[in-house]
Design a protein around this motif. Structure first.
Motif, PDB file in Angstrom:
ATOM      1  N   VAL A  44       0.835  -1.203   0.000  1.00  0.00           N
ATOM      2  CA  VAL A  44       0.000   0.000   0.000  1.00  0.00           C
ATOM      3  C   VAL A  44       0.868   1.250   0.000  1.00  0.00           C
ATOM      4  CG1 VAL A  44      -1.654   1.340   1.343  1.00  0.00           C
ATOM      5  CG2 VAL A  44      -1.993  -1.108   1.077  1.00  0.00           C
ATOM      6  N   HIS A  45       1.910   1.264   0.823  1.00  0.00           N
ATOM      7  CA  HIS A  45       2.780   2.439   0.888  1.00  0.00           C
ATOM      8  C   HIS A  45       3.568   2.618  -0.406  1.00  0.00           C
ATOM      9  CE1 HIS A  45       2.626   4.116   5.058  1.00  0.00           C
ATOM     10  NE2 HIS A  45       1.927   3.009   5.232  1.00  0.00           N
ATOM     11  N   ASN A  46       4.005   1.535  -1.012  1.00  0.00           N
ATOM     12  CA  ASN A  46       4.702   1.647  -2.294  1.00  0.00           C
ATOM     13  C   ASN A  46       3.754   2.135  -3.384  1.00  0.00           C
ATOM     14  OD1 ASN A  46       7.200   0.817  -1.304  1.00  0.00           O
ATOM     15  ND2 ASN A  46       6.787  -1.349  -1.708  1.00  0.00           N
ATOM     16  N   TYR A  47       2.496   1.680  -3.338  1.00  0.00           N
ATOM     17  CA  TYR A  47       1.495   2.159  -4.302  1.00  0.00           C
ATOM     18  C   TYR A  47       1.300   3.665  -4.132  1.00  0.00           C
ATOM     19  CZ  TYR A  47      -2.890   2.355  -6.951  1.00  0.00           C
ATOM     20  OH  TYR A  47      -3.871   2.656  -7.872  1.00  0.00           O
ATOM     21  N   TYR A  51       1.833   6.549  -6.975  1.00  0.00           N
ATOM     22  CA  TYR A  51       0.693   7.262  -7.574  1.00  0.00           C
ATOM     23  C   TYR A  51       0.162   8.406  -6.714  1.00  0.00           C
ATOM     24  CZ  TYR A  51       0.679   3.095 -10.503  1.00  0.00           C
ATOM     25  OH  TYR A  51       1.044   2.081 -11.347  1.00  0.00           O
ATOM     26  N   ASN A  52       0.785   8.647  -5.567  1.00  0.00           N
ATOM     27  CA  ASN A  52       0.342   9.704  -4.655  1.00  0.00           C
ATOM     28  C   ASN A  52      -1.123   9.542  -4.265  1.00  0.00           C
ATOM     29  OD1 ASN A  52       0.862  11.997  -3.082  1.00  0.00           O
ATOM     30  ND2 ASN A  52       0.029  13.366  -4.645  1.00  0.00           N
ATOM     31  N   LEU A  85      -3.009  -3.640  -6.085  1.00  0.00           N
ATOM     32  CA  LEU A  85      -1.776  -3.927  -5.354  1.00  0.00           C
ATOM     33  C   LEU A  85      -0.970  -5.065  -5.963  1.00  0.00           C
ATOM     34  CD1 LEU A  85      -2.891  -3.706  -1.603  1.00  0.00           C
ATOM     35  CD2 LEU A  85      -1.687  -1.985  -2.957  1.00  0.00           C
ATOM     36  N   LEU A  86      -1.518  -5.766  -6.937  1.00  0.00           N
ATOM     37  CA  LEU A  86      -0.847  -6.948  -7.491  1.00  0.00           C
ATOM     38  C   LEU A  86       0.613  -6.710  -7.873  1.00  0.00           C
ATOM     39  CD1 LEU A  86      -3.693  -8.539  -9.672  1.00  0.00           C
ATOM     40  CD2 LEU A  86      -2.757  -9.432  -7.530  1.00  0.00           C
ATOM     41  N   PRO A  87       0.945  -5.640  -8.622  1.00  0.00           N
ATOM     42  CA  PRO A  87       2.357  -5.456  -8.997  1.00  0.00           C
ATOM     43  C   PRO A  87       3.267  -5.220  -7.800  1.00  0.00           C
ATOM     44  CG  PRO A  87       0.899  -4.048 -10.300  1.00  0.00           C
ATOM     45  CD  PRO A  87       0.085  -4.595  -9.180  1.00  0.00           C
ATOM     46  N   PHE A  88       2.700  -4.757  -6.691  1.00  0.00           N
ATOM     47  CA  PHE A  88       3.491  -4.452  -5.507  1.00  0.00           C
ATOM     48  C   PHE A  88       3.548  -5.631  -4.535  1.00  0.00           C
ATOM     49  CE2 PHE A  88       1.680  -0.610  -7.267  1.00  0.00           C
ATOM     50  CZ  PHE A  88       2.785   0.219  -7.374  1.00  0.00           C
TER      51      PHE A  88
END
Length: 414
Positions: A44-47, A51-52, A85-88
């Motif tokens: 979630v944090h990387n997303y 993408y802000n 979230l799949l890519p992350f």
């Protein structure tokens, strides 16, 4: 005699050690479950860094005004935040299938079919990504598997402390025909995630460390468990009053078996009895509350309930002619609003993911208010106690943890 004594001693020792071994195994499973949640927090944090914004709960391909173009060619923005979230989560292979057209052999369409990018609605069982079980989304302590579920999840988005309009209330952000529904949604949707609406970390004014972002859910085993098989409550959600689920969540606590309180009594109408596909956590790709949502109303491991209401946005009360709805009939119970608390197969509580990425274990005995016959922020007007928009959550510490901007101070560690 000496040999028999030795065998007897060994038997006693084994009997004493077995519970300890089982406890050690559960402790390991619980730790693995916590690690999965930690990975989701990092995702979630990387997303948000990329993408802000937080991943939208209720996204995908969407034709305006709820066009019924077919479940196979668009998903009507019914995808959960877990899809984004799949890519992350190191699930790039599944993500590539989702974001590109995918060929499937679908007998209901007369043979081969090409599903468009972002896939069909999440209940289409012939679409491979939606029936894939992703290890990161599964708690090792949960034994659920196989049909009638699709790809299961044990982790769900937190929508806060309201049972009202969890789905189409937020739809008012894109349906502008009646601004009253937008106002209703604005005052009601108080959690980190708002269906079909983009939220950001900057919206969490109570502090990331003080706000529940996601929660753990047990998946349904088909055994009428009160935590995983929602009771269909015909009292409705509109208007909020002492006789409707939106004004009196304690209605959800009735109908359990007196001898086995964790299970529904015979005669209770539950969604699993209506349709075997309506089970908690049955579709990780779906944003419907039964599958991927928690609320902070009743304490963890409390019964879950779905309610019914028809006809808003000019819709009628009959089947597919509905233009929009707040909740719908028992046959469509996976889409219904209601009370969906977190649950788990762990002893005594559940894991939750806080906004700062910390994973905490919340016990079933967390302070959740002294009166469950209350509901917050209903339709922008004063109703039952504590329902005026901006009111303090009537569900104590548990309700306060679910709101993102209610300015409720948490004075001690929980």
């Amino acid at each position: 005699m000496e040999l028999l004594v030795v065998i007897a001693i060994i038997g006693v020792l084994v009997g004493l050690l077995l519970p300890a071994v089982q406890a050690a195994r559960e402790a390991a499973r619980r730790m693995s479950c916590s690690n999965n949640f930690k990975q989701l927090g990092l995702a979630v944090h990387n997303y948000h860094s990329a993408y802000n914004a937080l991943p939208k709960h209720g996204t995908g391909s969407y034709l305006p005004r709820w066009s019924f173009g077919g479940n196979y060619y668009e998903n009507k923005s019914q995808l959960s935040m877990l899809v984004g979230l799949l890519p992350f989560l190191e699930q790039q292979a599944i993500w590539e299938q989702v974001v590109n057209p995918l060929a499937n052999n679908d007998p209901s369409l007369g043979g081969p079919a090409i599903y468009q990018a972002m896939g069909p609605t999440p209940q289409v069982i012939t679409y491979d990504p939606w029936v894939t079980n992703i290890p990161t989304l599964r708690c090792p302590s949960d034994p659920g598997f196989g049909l009638p579920s699709m790809g299961r999840t044990n982790y769900a988005a937190c929508l806060g402390d309201s049972a009202y309009c969890q789905i189409v209330g937020a739809m008012s952000h894109v349906l502008t025909s009646n601004q009253g529904y937008a106002e209703r949604s604005r005052s009601t949707d108080r959690g980190v995630f708002v269906p079909r609406y983009q939220t950001k970390f900057r919206d969490i004014l109570d502090g990331l460390a003080n706000t529940v972002m996601m929660g753990e859910i047990a998946t349904d085993l088909g055994d009428r468990d009160t935590r995983t098989d929602a009771k269909f409550d015909g009292s409705g959600i509109f208007p909020a009053s002492s006789t409707t689920l939106s004004g009196n969540p304690s209605i959800c606590l009735t109908g359990t078996d007196p001898e086995r309180p964790q299970f529904w009594a015979n005669g209770t109408t539950n969604l699993g009895g209506t349709n075997s596909g309506f089970g908690r956590g049955y579709k990780w790709a779906s944003y419907y509350p039964l599958y991927s949502v928690i609320t902070t109303i009743l304490p963890p491991n409390s019964p879950v309930c779905a309610s019914t209401l028809r006809a808003i946005h000019g819709g009628t009360a009959s089947g597919s002619t509905l233009q929009g709805w707040c909740t719908i009939a028992a046959a469509d119970g996976d889409q219904a609003n209601g009370i969906y608390g977190p649950s788990s197969r762990h002893q005594g509580g559940v894991h939750v993911l806080m906004g700062d990425g910390a994973v905490k274990f919340i016990t079933d005995s967390i302070e959740a208010g002294s009166n469950t016959a209350q509901m917050v922020s209903w339709e922008g007007v004063a109703g039952p106690p504590s329902s005026t928009p901006g009111s303090q959550s009537p569900y104590g510490l548990w309700g306060a943890l679910g709101t993102r901007a209610a300015k409720e101070v948490i004075e001690s560690e929980f």
